[in-house]
Enzyme design. Structure first.
Site, PDB file in Angstrom:
ATOM      1  N   GLY A  18       0.827  -1.200   0.000  1.00 48.21           N
ATOM      2  CA  GLY A  18       0.000   0.000   0.000  1.00 48.21           C
ATOM      3  C   GLY A  18       0.861   1.249   0.000  1.00 48.21           C
ATOM      4  O   GLY A  18       2.037   1.200   0.363  1.00 48.21           O
ATOM      5  N   ARG A  19       0.258   2.339  -0.439  1.00 46.47           N
ATOM      6  CA  ARG A  19       0.966   3.619  -0.474  1.00 46.47           C
ATOM      7  C   ARG A  19       0.116   4.704   0.165  1.00 46.47           C
ATOM      8  O   ARG A  19      -1.108   4.725  -0.003  1.00 46.47           O
ATOM      9  CB  ARG A  19       1.309   4.023  -1.916  1.00 46.47           C
ATOM     10  CG  ARG A  19       2.410   3.173  -2.554  1.00 46.47           C
ATOM     11  CD  ARG A  19       2.853   3.787  -3.877  1.00 46.47           C
ATOM     12  NE  ARG A  19       4.035   3.124  -4.417  1.00 46.47           N
ATOM     13  CZ  ARG A  19       3.993   2.124  -5.288  1.00 46.47           C
ATOM     14  NH1 ARG A  19       2.819   1.666  -5.703  1.00 46.47           N
ATOM     15  NH2 ARG A  19       5.108   1.574  -5.728  1.00 46.47           N
ATOM     16  N   GLY A  20       0.768   5.609   0.889  1.00 43.53           N
ATOM     17  CA  GLY A  20       0.097   6.740   1.503  1.00 43.53           C
ATOM     18  C   GLY A  20       0.779   8.028   1.106  1.00 43.53           C
ATOM     19  O   GLY A  20       1.633   8.055   0.215  1.00 43.53           O
ATOM     20  N   GLY A  21       0.408   9.099   1.803  1.00 36.01           N
ATOM     21  CA  GLY A  21       0.955  10.401   1.456  1.00 36.01           C
ATOM     22  C   GLY A  21       2.419  10.564   1.788  1.00 36.01           C
ATOM     23  O   GLY A  21       3.127  11.346   1.136  1.00 36.01           O
ATOM     24  N   VAL A  25       4.090   0.860   2.219  1.00 36.45           N
ATOM     25  CA  VAL A  25       4.234  -0.344   3.030  1.00 36.45           C
ATOM     26  C   VAL A  25       4.583  -1.497   2.112  1.00 36.45           C
ATOM     27  O   VAL A  25       3.891  -1.746   1.117  1.00 36.45           O
ATOM     28  CB  VAL A  25       2.934  -0.644   3.814  1.00 36.45           C
ATOM     29  CG1 VAL A  25       3.102  -1.926   4.629  1.00 36.45           C
ATOM     30  CG2 VAL A  25       2.571   0.514   4.732  1.00 36.45           C
ATOM     31  N   ASP A 134      -6.679   8.675  13.635  1.00 40.15           N
ATOM     32  CA  ASP A 134      -6.957   8.326  12.239  1.00 40.15           C
ATOM     33  C   ASP A 134      -7.627   6.958  12.146  1.00 40.15           C
ATOM     34  O   ASP A 134      -7.242   6.122  11.328  1.00 40.15           O
ATOM     35  CB  ASP A 134      -5.678   8.366  11.402  1.00 40.15           C
ATOM     36  CG  ASP A 134      -5.958   8.519   9.907  1.00 40.15           C
ATOM     37  OD1 ASP A 134      -7.088   8.938   9.550  1.00 40.15           O
ATOM     38  OD2 ASP A 134      -5.066   8.230   9.096  1.00 40.15           O
TER      39      ASP A 134
END
Length: 298
Positions: A18-21, A25, A134
């Site tokens: 996964g990718r975030g801002g 991961v 969050d």
């Protein structure tokens, strides 16, 4: 053939999960202990930002300090070629967002079980002075046994969070109450509000506030423009509906103050057995007939 990337001489990186801002991961293999792990790795440009590095360190310390069965465990942290990373427990299941996208609404008993697990974790976190800030479906991960663990303390507030960061509004707006969006300091009640929004979404497979434009979204949350849960899911028991609605109340004075308080509200009072009810009804009818007979005799 390109050689596998090894972090810290120990963690062999695999595919992106996964990718975030600010980070991605990756699945990884711990060569020293021979086990699968997940590695959260800051992007190179982000690693240069002092505030982001502090938040990343806060995430690692906050999650590691909890050591709770419903919190994703932190195994290690470090820096590799200037990139900061956290090594996490690798869970085989998907997150709640994935499950809802694939399967649709969940049964009420399943949602109640998820809420119990998350509330157990939040109770432990709040007692240590840690606010998650969050809570959302993507941060609730399923274990192989069907339970859940909360992940991603990337915007958590803990006792060692720098004072300059404590009153900034972090989190995902769709899961924040209006007063928090307006700048009120974060409280444990905000995590409980977010869990209410998550539970609403789990029961309906639709976001409580679906607006994409941030201004429209903030206005909808402030107005409490919410389709009643009892209308969307009339099969859900009143205790669960009432708990979710109270957690999401527009007026912060109506919301739950502690995770224990919210968990107690989840448990519906046991209905009277049908057989006992039938006996009482029959007894009442018999009593009426006896009295009627006496009046006639008189």
């Amino acid at each position: 053939m390109q050689a596998p990337e090894i972090l810290g001489g120990r963690y062999q990186l695999g595919r992106v999960l996964g990718r975030g801002g600010m980070a991605e991961v990756r699945e990884a293999w711990d060569k020293r202990l021979g086990r699968p792990v997940a590695v959260k790795l800051l992007y190179p440009a982000v690693s240069l930002q002092p505030d982001t590095r502090r938040r990343f360190a806060t995430e690692a310390r906050a999650a590691a300090a909890l050591n709770h069965p419903h919190v994703v465990a932190v195994h290690d942290t470090g820096v590799h070629d200037g990139r900061h990373y956290i090594v996490l427990e690798r869970l085989p299941g998907q997150n709640l967002a994935d499950v809802l996208a694939r399967n649709g609404p969940l049964p009420a008993d399943h949602v109640r079980a998820i809420m119990r697990d998350v509330l157990s974790a939040l109770s432990a976190a709040h007692s240590c002075g840690v606010l998650h800030r969050d809570i959302k479906p993507a941060n609730i991960l399923f274990t192989e046994f069907g339970g859940v663990k909360i992940a991603d303390f990337g915007v958590a507030k803990s006792p060692d969070t720098p004072q300059t960061l404590t009153n900034r509004v972090f989190g995902t707006m769709a899961y924040l109450p209006a007063d928090r969006i307006a700048g009120r300091p974060a409280t444990p009640s905000d995590d409980l509000y977010a869990l209410g929004v998550v539970a609403y979404e789990a029961l309906t497979a639709r976001r409580a506030y679906p607006q994409e434009n941030l201004t429209d979204l903030a206005d909808a949350i402030a107005a409490g423009a919410l389709a009643p849960l009892s209308t969307l899911r009339p099969d859900v028991d009143p205790a669960l509906v009432t708990t979710i609605e109270r957690a999401m109340a527009r007026d912060p004075r109506w919301r739950f103050v502690t995770a224990e308080q919210m968990r107690a509200s989840l448990e519906a009072p046991a209905p009277a057995p049908r057989r006992a009810g039938a006996v009482l009804a029959a007894g009442a009818i018999l009593l009426v007939l006896v009295l009627a007979g006496l009046l006639v005799a008189v």
